[in-house]
Motif scaffolding. Structure first.
Motif, short mmCIF file in Angstrom:
data_model
loop_
_atom_site.label_atom_id
_atom_site.label_comp_id
_atom_site.label_asym_id
_atom_site.label_seq_id
_atom_site.Cartn_x
_atom_site.Cartn_y
_atom_site.Cartn_z
N PHE A 43 -14.88 -2.03 -0.74
CA PHE A 43 -14.36 -2.19 0.62
C PHE A 43 -14.60 -3.61 1.13
O PHE A 43 -15.66 -4.20 0.95
N ILE A 44 -13.56 -4.18 1.76
CA ILE A 44 -13.63 -5.48 2.43
C ILE A 44 -13.29 -5.23 3.89
O ILE A 44 -12.34 -4.51 4.20
N ASP A 45 -14.05 -5.86 4.79
CA ASP A 45 -13.79 -5.70 6.21
C ASP A 45 -12.33 -6.04 6.51
O ASP A 45 -11.82 -7.07 6.09
N GLY A 46 -11.65 -5.14 7.22
CA GLY A 46 -10.25 -5.34 7.56
C GLY A 46 -9.28 -4.65 6.60
O GLY A 46 -8.09 -4.59 6.86
N MET A 47 -9.80 -4.15 5.50
CA MET A 47 -8.95 -3.46 4.51
C MET A 47 -8.62 -2.07 5.03
O MET A 47 -9.51 -1.30 5.38
N ARG A 48 -7.32 -1.75 5.08
CA ARG A 48 -6.90 -0.42 5.50
C ARG A 48 -5.45 -0.19 5.10
O ARG A 48 -4.68 -1.14 4.96
N ALA A 49 -5.11 1.06 4.91
CA ALA A 49 -3.72 1.45 4.63
C ALA A 49 -3.04 1.71 5.96
O ALA A 49 -3.53 2.50 6.78
N ASP A 50 -1.90 1.04 6.18
CA ASP A 50 -1.15 1.20 7.43
C ASP A 50 0.05 2.12 7.28
O ASP A 50 0.55 2.65 8.27
N SER A 51 0.54 2.28 6.06
CA SER A 51 1.68 3.16 5.83
C SER A 51 1.62 3.69 4.40
O SER A 51 0.92 3.15 3.54
N VAL A 52 2.36 4.78 4.19
CA VAL A 52 2.46 5.37 2.86
C VAL A 52 3.84 5.97 2.71
O VAL A 52 4.41 6.48 3.66
#
Length: 82
Positions: A26-35
């Motif tokens: 995990f890196i700060d700011g890492m996230r899935a916004d859509s799939v």
């Protein structure tokens, strides 16, 4: 093989983002916004940490690998509601 569970995009993103946060890479700011689902494979998208010229950074590879991990982990289990 068990049948896939039908799930909303919102709920799937909740699961995916929790997996991201709990992952050792995990890196700060890492996230899935859509799939979206393509031929039975879940494709996750989000911030790829590109530089000001739109080129990849060191973080880009980490994000790509994380989204690949999510696809491998979640695609056999879930299908997105239409």
């Amino acid at each position: 093989m068990a049948e896939k569970k039908c799930i909303s995009e919102f709920d799937l993103l909740m699961i995916a983002n929790q997996l991201i946060i709990d992952h050792e890479a995990f890196i700060d700011g890492m996230r899935a916004d859509s799939v979206e689902e393509k031929d039975g494979v879940l494709v996750f998208k989000g911030n790829y940490f590109l530089d000001e010229k739109g080129l990849p950074t060191e973080k880009t590879t980490a994000v790509f690998n994380m989204f690949k991990f999510l696809a491998h982990k979640l695609s056999p289990e879930f299908t997105v509601e239409k």
